[in-house]
Design a protein around this motif. Structure first.
Motif, PDB file in Angstrom:
ATOM      1  N   HIS A 142       0.831  -1.206   0.000  1.00 13.05           N
ATOM      2  CA  HIS A 142       0.000   0.000   0.000  1.00 13.05           C
ATOM      3  C   HIS A 142       0.867   1.259   0.000  1.00 13.05           C
ATOM      4  O   HIS A 142       0.606   2.214  -0.739  1.00 13.05           O
ATOM      5  CB  HIS A 142      -0.916   0.024   1.228  1.00 13.05           C
ATOM      6  CG  HIS A 142      -2.233  -0.657   1.023  1.00 13.05           C
ATOM      7  ND1 HIS A 142      -2.387  -2.017   1.130  1.00 13.05           N
ATOM      8  CD2 HIS A 142      -3.457  -0.156   0.703  1.00 13.05           C
ATOM      9  CE1 HIS A 142      -3.659  -2.331   0.907  1.00 13.05           C
ATOM     10  NE2 HIS A 142      -4.320  -1.230   0.639  1.00 13.05           N
ATOM     11  N   ILE A 159     -11.142   8.758  -3.926  1.00 12.28           N
ATOM     12  CA  ILE A 159     -11.662   7.937  -2.831  1.00 12.28           C
ATOM     13  C   ILE A 159     -12.073   8.811  -1.654  1.00 12.28           C
ATOM     14  O   ILE A 159     -13.132   8.613  -1.044  1.00 12.28           O
ATOM     15  CB  ILE A 159     -10.615   6.892  -2.391  1.00 12.28           C
ATOM     16  CG1 ILE A 159     -10.416   5.846  -3.504  1.00 12.28           C
ATOM     17  CG2 ILE A 159     -11.031   6.202  -1.093  1.00 12.28           C
ATOM     18  CD1 ILE A 159      -9.251   4.908  -3.272  1.00 12.28           C
ATOM     19  N   ILE A 173     -16.275   1.516  -4.650  1.00 12.68           N
ATOM     20  CA  ILE A 173     -15.100   1.709  -3.803  1.00 12.68           C
ATOM     21  C   ILE A 173     -15.245   0.909  -2.509  1.00 12.68           C
ATOM     22  O   ILE A 173     -14.317   0.219  -2.069  1.00 12.68           O
ATOM     23  CB  ILE A 173     -14.912   3.203  -3.473  1.00 12.68           C
ATOM     24  CG1 ILE A 173     -14.738   4.034  -4.757  1.00 12.68           C
ATOM     25  CG2 ILE A 173     -13.734   3.396  -2.531  1.00 12.68           C
ATOM     26  CD1 ILE A 173     -13.502   3.713  -5.550  1.00 12.68           C
ATOM     27  N   TYR A 174     -16.421   0.988  -1.910  1.00 11.15           N
ATOM     28  CA  TYR A 174     -16.663   0.321  -0.623  1.00 11.15           C
ATOM     29  C   TYR A 174     -16.464  -1.188  -0.737  1.00 11.15           C
ATOM     30  O   TYR A 174     -15.786  -1.796   0.104  1.00 11.15           O
ATOM     31  CB  TYR A 174     -18.077   0.629  -0.140  1.00 11.15           C
ATOM     32  CG  TYR A 174     -18.442  -0.076   1.153  1.00 11.15           C
ATOM     33  CD1 TYR A 174     -18.072   0.456   2.390  1.00 11.15           C
ATOM     34  CD2 TYR A 174     -19.144  -1.283   1.130  1.00 11.15           C
ATOM     35  CE1 TYR A 174     -18.400  -0.201   3.564  1.00 11.15           C
ATOM     36  CE2 TYR A 174     -19.464  -1.940   2.300  1.00 11.15           C
ATOM     37  CZ  TYR A 174     -19.099  -1.400   3.518  1.00 11.15           C
ATOM     38  OH  TYR A 174     -19.412  -2.051   4.674  1.00 11.15           O
ATOM     39  N   TYR A 176     -14.710  -2.962  -2.779  1.00 12.75           N
ATOM     40  CA  TYR A 176     -13.303  -3.346  -2.926  1.00 12.75           C
ATOM     41  C   TYR A 176     -12.542  -3.146  -1.619  1.00 12.75           C
ATOM     42  O   TYR A 176     -11.802  -4.038  -1.173  1.00 12.75           O
ATOM     43  CB  TYR A 176     -12.636  -2.546  -4.041  1.00 12.75           C
ATOM     44  CG  TYR A 176     -11.148  -2.785  -4.096  1.00 12.75           C
ATOM     45  CD1 TYR A 176     -10.641  -4.009  -4.523  1.00 12.75           C
ATOM     46  CD2 TYR A 176     -10.248  -1.800  -3.679  1.00 12.75           C
ATOM     47  CE1 TYR A 176      -9.279  -4.255  -4.544  1.00 12.75           C
ATOM     48  CE2 TYR A 176      -8.887  -2.036  -3.695  1.00 12.75           C
ATOM     49  CZ  TYR A 176      -8.405  -3.268  -4.123  1.00 12.75           C
ATOM     50  OH  TYR A 176      -7.062  -3.511  -4.125  1.00 12.75           O
ATOM     51  N   MET A 177     -12.732  -1.977  -1.002  1.00  7.47           N
ATOM     52  CA  MET A 177     -11.999  -1.679   0.220  1.00  7.47           C
ATOM     53  C   MET A 177     -12.350  -2.667   1.329  1.00  7.47           C
ATOM     54  O   MET A 177     -11.490  -3.079   2.111  1.00  7.47           O
ATOM     55  CB  MET A 177     -12.294  -0.253   0.676  1.00  7.47           C
ATOM     56  CG  MET A 177     -11.912   0.816  -0.333  1.00  7.47           C
ATOM     57  SD  MET A 177     -10.144   0.857  -0.693  1.00  7.47           S
ATOM     58  CE  MET A 177      -9.562   1.994   0.544  1.00  7.47           C
ATOM     59  N   CYS A 180     -10.618  -6.006   1.010  1.00  4.98           N
ATOM     60  CA  CYS A 180      -9.247  -5.910   1.542  1.00  4.98           C
ATOM     61  C   CYS A 180      -9.269  -5.862   3.064  1.00  4.98           C
ATOM     62  O   CYS A 180      -8.483  -6.533   3.742  1.00  4.98           O
ATOM     63  CB  CYS A 180      -8.551  -4.665   1.010  1.00  4.98           C
ATOM     64  SG  CYS A 180      -8.345  -4.615  -0.781  1.00  4.98           S
ATOM     65  N   GLN A 181     -10.188  -5.065   3.611  1.00  5.28           N
ATOM     66  CA  GLN A 181     -10.249  -4.870   5.056  1.00  5.28           C
ATOM     67  C   GLN A 181     -10.625  -6.150   5.784  1.00  5.28           C
ATOM     68  O   GLN A 181     -10.161  -6.397   6.907  1.00  5.28           O
ATOM     69  CB  GLN A 181     -11.252  -3.762   5.386  1.00  5.28           C
ATOM     70  CG  GLN A 181     -11.082  -3.156   6.775  1.00  5.28           C
ATOM     71  CD  GLN A 181      -9.793  -2.375   6.910  1.00  5.28           C
ATOM     72  OE1 GLN A 181      -9.277  -1.840   5.934  1.00  5.28           O
ATOM     73  NE2 GLN A 181      -9.262  -2.301   8.122  1.00  5.28           N
ATOM     74  N   SER A 209      -4.757   0.554   9.924  1.00  7.50           N
ATOM     75  CA  SER A 209      -4.661   1.072   8.555  1.00  7.50           C
ATOM     76  C   SER A 209      -4.345   2.569   8.564  1.00  7.50           C
ATOM     77  O   SER A 209      -3.637   3.076   7.691  1.00  7.50           O
ATOM     78  CB  SER A 209      -5.971   0.824   7.802  1.00  7.50           C
ATOM     79  OG  SER A 209      -6.223  -0.550   7.645  1.00  7.50           O
TER      80      SER A 209
END
Length: 259
Positions: A142, A159, A173-174, A176-177, A180-181, A209
């Protein structure tokens, strides 16, 4: 833009191409070069114009948000006709969503391997040292991606705009994020002996993060304070070192040297 307006726009744009094709035929017969109108029309329906519109829209939407962004401004920055947006995307809303999908695609290309490697490892038994290393791999990628690539500043701005003013593209966006989260939360839960489904695990994962995200969203402030125009490789190495030390303290597991 409603579907009727979109279809009319496409019809008008296609008609312009047909007129351009007619002009080309006449000019070819007269042995004259193709008209400026024809060249522009042909150019505007190409893949290169679509990419230019995406990048221009990424910048404009990130600066002004969906409501404040003007499609005329986007087309001008891309060096294209306004009708090219209709031809390639159908509407302003569809262009906005395409930009969100582009941002996710670019991040996935650069960050996805570290997330996928951790997710695969989590299908089996993962001990604390391994969880700590997998978490750091994700964080390091990242940092390299979001602080090391010029275009990443535009991704970050887009973003952040979606965080402040959620639109119809926010879910792109949410989703995908959060994918990952979910992986990082599971790693954090292992390190802190928490239920990965618990709110505490989720909040602690976000807090961790934040150790590196601040350098993305606060880049202008960091650069001004350091007296830099940009972050060098040495700066990123130092950020990685400091972030790793901070996370060691937060999770109680020191990152082992793989060497």
């Amino acid at each position: 833009m409603n579907s009727e307006a979109t279809s009319v726009g496409r019809a008008d744009f296609d008609m312009a191409f047909e007129r351009a094709d007619d002009v080309e035929t006449v000019e070819a017969q007269d042995a004259l070069p193709a008209s400026r109108h024809y060249r522009r029309a042909r150019q505007d329906r190409g893949a290169e114009t679509r990419q230019k519109l995406l990048l221009a829209a990424l910048d404009v939407f990130g600066r002004y948000g969906f409501e404040g962004a003007a499609t005329r401004d986007i087309a001008k920055r891309a060096g294209a006709n306004l009708a090219a947006i209709v031809y390639h995307f159908g509407s302003k809303d569809s262009l906005h969503r395409a930009v969100a999908e582009y941002v996710v695609e670019q991040m996935q290309m650069r960050i996805g391997d570290s997330i996928n490697a951790a997710a695969r490892a989590l299908t089996g038994d993962v001990d604390r040292p391994t969880a700590r290393r997998l978490l750091q791999n994700i964080i390091d990628v990242h940092i390299d991606c979001m602080l090391g690539e010029a275009e990443a500043e535009l991704w970050g701005r887009f973003i952040m705009r979606e965080q402040m003013e959620p639109s119809s593209a926010f879910d792109v966006i949410y989703d995908y994020m959060m994918s990952c989260q979910t992986t990082t939360t599971t790693l954090v839960a292992i390190l802190l002996n928490l239920d990965p489904r618990s709110e505490e695990a989720t909040l602690r994962s976000f807090a961790i993060s934040g150790q590196f995200v601040i350098f993305c969203v606060g880049r202008p402030m960091v650069l001004k304070k350091l007296g830099r125009d940009t972050l060098s490789n040495k700066d990123r190495d130092e950020i990685r070192r400091i972030v790793a030390e901070q996370i060691d303290l937060l999770v109680g597991e020191t990152l082992a040297d793989e060497g």
